[in-house]
Write a protein that holds these residues in place. Sequence first.
Motif, mmCIF file in Angstrom:
data_model
loop_
_atom_site.group_PDB
_atom_site.id
_atom_site.type_symbol
_atom_site.label_atom_id
_atom_site.label_comp_id
_atom_site.label_asym_id
_atom_site.label_seq_id
_atom_site.Cartn_x
_atom_site.Cartn_y
_atom_site.Cartn_z
ATOM 1 N N SER A 28 57.668 -26.174 31.663
ATOM 2 C CA SER A 28 56.329 -25.471 32.560
ATOM 3 C C SER A 28 55.271 -25.029 31.691
ATOM 4 C CB SER A 28 57.249 -24.239 33.406
ATOM 5 O OG SER A 28 57.547 -23.326 32.621
ATOM 6 N N MET A 29 55.639 -24.390 30.511
ATOM 7 C CA MET A 29 54.598 -24.058 29.548
ATOM 8 C C MET A 29 53.734 -24.861 29.248
ATOM 9 S SD MET A 29 54.945 -20.587 29.431
ATOM 10 C CE MET A 29 54.250 -19.963 28.115
ATOM 11 N N ASN A 30 54.394 -26.185 28.855
ATOM 12 C CA ASN A 30 53.264 -27.292 28.430
ATOM 13 C C ASN A 30 52.376 -27.649 29.494
ATOM 14 O OD1 ASN A 30 54.466 -27.716 26.070
ATOM 15 N ND2 ASN A 30 55.760 -29.026 26.398
ATOM 16 N N TYR A 31 52.837 -27.481 30.803
ATOM 17 C CA TYR A 31 52.031 -28.068 31.990
ATOM 18 C C TYR A 31 51.237 -26.736 32.033
ATOM 19 C CZ TYR A 31 50.902 -29.024 36.737
ATOM 20 O OH TYR A 31 50.221 -29.459 37.836
ATOM 21 N N TRP A 32 51.322 -25.540 32.056
ATOM 22 C CA TRP A 32 50.298 -24.376 32.220
ATOM 23 C C TRP A 32 49.449 -24.490 31.287
ATOM 24 C CZ3 TRP A 32 49.325 -23.033 36.722
ATOM 25 C CH2 TRP A 32 50.052 -23.022 37.725
ATOM 26 N N THR A 33 49.728 -24.976 30.054
ATOM 27 C CA THR A 33 48.852 -24.981 28.893
ATOM 28 C C THR A 33 47.950 -26.306 28.915
ATOM 29 O OG1 THR A 33 50.388 -24.276 27.355
ATOM 30 C CG2 THR A 33 48.640 -25.645 26.358
ATOM 31 N N ALA A 34 48.336 -27.268 29.685
ATOM 32 C CA ALA A 34 47.473 -28.406 29.910
ATOM 33 C C ALA A 34 46.304 -28.102 31.010
ATOM 34 C CB ALA A 34 48.033 -29.708 30.389
ATOM 35 N N GLN A 35 46.742 -27.114 32.006
ATOM 36 C CA GLN A 35 45.765 -26.844 32.930
ATOM 37 C C GLN A 35 44.780 -25.711 32.524
ATOM 38 O OE1 GLN A 35 46.020 -28.437 35.827
ATOM 39 N NE2 GLN A 35 47.614 -29.403 34.793
ATOM 40 N N LEU A 36 45.304 -24.811 31.695
ATOM 41 C CA LEU A 36 44.309 -23.852 30.838
ATOM 42 C C LEU A 36 43.368 -24.766 30.144
ATOM 43 C CD1 LEU A 36 46.514 -21.011 29.571
ATOM 44 C CD2 LEU A 36 44.608 -20.947 31.568
ATOM 45 N N GLU A 37 43.920 -25.573 29.567
ATOM 46 C CA GLU A 37 42.768 -26.526 28.579
ATOM 47 C C GLU A 37 41.925 -27.422 29.348
ATOM 48 O OE1 GLU A 37 45.529 -28.282 25.927
ATOM 49 O OE2 GLU A 37 45.546 -26.465 24.220
ATOM 50 N N ARG A 38 41.888 -27.499 30.511
ATOM 51 C CA ARG A 38 41.206 -28.220 31.545
ATOM 52 C C ARG A 38 39.777 -27.380 32.040
ATOM 53 N NH1 ARG A 38 43.978 -29.814 36.438
ATOM 54 N NH2 ARG A 38 41.903 -30.742 37.312
ATOM 55 N N ALA A 39 40.034 -25.942 31.575
ATOM 56 C CA ALA A 39 39.062 -25.051 32.168
ATOM 57 C C ALA A 39 38.264 -24.442 30.994
ATOM 58 C CB ALA A 39 39.883 -23.888 32.699
ATOM 59 N N ASP A 40 36.940 -24.530 31.446
ATOM 60 C CA ASP A 40 35.997 -23.958 30.266
ATOM 61 C C ASP A 40 36.151 -22.344 30.439
ATOM 62 O OD1 ASP A 40 34.828 -26.674 30.156
ATOM 63 O OD2 ASP A 40 33.887 -26.164 31.919
#
Length: 189
Positions: A28-40
């Motif tokens: 889940s932390m890997n998933y949320w990290t990927a989501q954060l990295e999609r954001a400016d």
Amino acid sequence: MRPLRYSINVTLDGCCHHEAGLAPDEESMNYWTAQLERADALLFGRVTYEMMESTWRKPATGTWPGWVTGWQLPFAEAIDRAKKYVVSNTLSGVDWNAELVQDNVGQTVQQLKRESGEGLWVGGVTLPRALADLRLIDEYEFVIHPVLAGHGPTLLVGLHERVQLELVHRHEFRSGAIALRYRPARVTV
């Protein structure tokens, strides 16, 4: 235009308190990290900003505390370095790579969306409801945990109008949680 994405963990009975769902794990932390990295940039209300800052701001020593394990480090680094906008009428100032937004939230978010980039991310409870009422959210992502909390704040309470959504992505976790991403449906007349 940059899309505004609302992402949050929620239990099967709609509770969105940060401690109501499953404890974070590596997947889940890997998933949320990927989501954060999609954001400016990240948009937070005061409560979410203060909660995230108290947990994920890198200490002045430059060393993460011992409780930040190896698999949590990418998330910690991503949220710490992210640009943030904090919507609050009670705070007099913010730091942690943040700017304070006190007036004309709808206009400010519309302007941020008009800028070039990958997207904006909003979390929390109160601010996303206000942005949903203004029809400014382009994607809703709910990570649904297989838990019945029975209490706590619930998702989008007080929304003024119904928002019809279309499923655009689904991700299943080994824990039994499911991430569902939706976009507002286009209504044809």
